[in-house]
Enzyme design. Sequence first.
Site, PDB file in Angstrom:
ATOM      1  N   HIS A 238       0.829  -1.203   0.000  1.00  0.00           N
ATOM      2  CA  HIS A 238       0.000   0.000   0.000  1.00  0.00           C
ATOM      3  C   HIS A 238       0.868   1.259   0.000  1.00  0.00           C
ATOM      4  O   HIS A 238       0.522   2.256  -0.645  1.00  0.00           O
ATOM      5  CB  HIS A 238      -0.957   0.032   1.186  1.00  0.00           C
ATOM      6  CG  HIS A 238      -1.866   1.217   1.128  1.00  0.00           C
ATOM      7  ND1 HIS A 238      -2.964   1.267   0.294  1.00  0.00           N
ATOM      8  CD2 HIS A 238      -1.805   2.427   1.736  1.00  0.00           C
ATOM      9  CE1 HIS A 238      -3.538   2.452   0.405  1.00  0.00           C
ATOM     10  NE2 HIS A 238      -2.858   3.174   1.275  1.00  0.00           N
ATOM     11  N   HIS A 265       3.679  10.356   2.265  1.00  0.00           N
ATOM     12  CA  HIS A 265       3.310  11.418   1.332  1.00  0.00           C
ATOM     13  C   HIS A 265       4.240  12.628   1.426  1.00  0.00           C
ATOM     14  O   HIS A 265       4.706  13.153   0.409  1.00  0.00           O
ATOM     15  CB  HIS A 265       1.870  11.872   1.617  1.00  0.00           C
ATOM     16  CG  HIS A 265       0.874  10.774   1.573  1.00  0.00           C
ATOM     17  ND1 HIS A 265       0.630  10.016   0.434  1.00  0.00           N
ATOM     18  CD2 HIS A 265       0.035  10.282   2.528  1.00  0.00           C
ATOM     19  CE1 HIS A 265      -0.301   9.132   0.688  1.00  0.00           C
ATOM     20  NE2 HIS A 265      -0.674   9.264   1.952  1.00  0.00           N
TER      21      HIS A 265
END
Length: 306
Positions: A238, A265
């Site tokens: 993921h 991120h």
Amino acid sequence: MSILNQKTINKNITFKGVGLHGGLEVTMTLKPAVPNSGIIFKRTDLKKNNIIIPNIFNVSSALFCTTISNEEGVSVSTLEHLMGALFGLGIDNALIEIDNYEVPILDGSAKIFVEEILKVGIKTSSVPIKIIKIEKKIEFIDGNKKISIEPSKVSLDIDFELKYENTLIGEQRNSIKVYESDLSDIYNSRTFCLYEDVEKLKEMGLAKGGNLENAVVVKDNKVLNEGGLRNEKEFVNHKILDCMGDLYLAGYRIIGKIVCSQGGHKLTNQLLREVFENDQNFSLIEIKEKSLPHAFINKSNLRSIA
């Protein structure tokens, strides 16, 4: 037509669901777009200033998800799974109309996005793609987190490692070649969190739409979701999906090698900002017929166009 030409989807696709963090109902429609238009988000709940272009310098937040904003402050968030699907399938151009600020989380992975795109099919144009070729190694380190990108001949390699004190997650590492590997496990891998972090997220006003239908929750050494994990490396896979989605904010597919340890991120965005602040770090190349060997062709693209 060459597989190295720009692609879009054949017809409109509509998704309905809730936002992971806001918990609000949202309807989102992917629409075909002409060559060289790129990926564009349009907030249909707003009448003006409602266009947001995915771009690394438009990232206004990278806390638990990626949020992009335009100059007027209009935003779209949690777009990384959708962008990862578009990147992996080689979709260069699409208009994405959305009636709220957050992309629907669906099942917490890119699986449904990919399946629905493959159902309608992919349309190849006569216009060549453009790629970003990394020319120099760039590294970004933040404490025990680090990420680097360096030149590669014809591929985009992602080597990702995560380390958790939780014994079930522990240390996981996986490496893929985005344009060659079978990405099924990457697309199918869901967002995840520790059980003890759920309340903390809700206290921060996040994860309002989260549940066991759209996120993997780990409590001690047990997965609380019925059916358990979808693949043995679902956690790190993921993270690779997230990385792909965040990389696509560069606007084009990339030729390079990413190595990341304990990133997310924010780290990916910080790396890309460093890369694109100096035009000596990269080249933008238009791919003509036979410009690249077959290694650049994503197997999933072949399946979707056949």
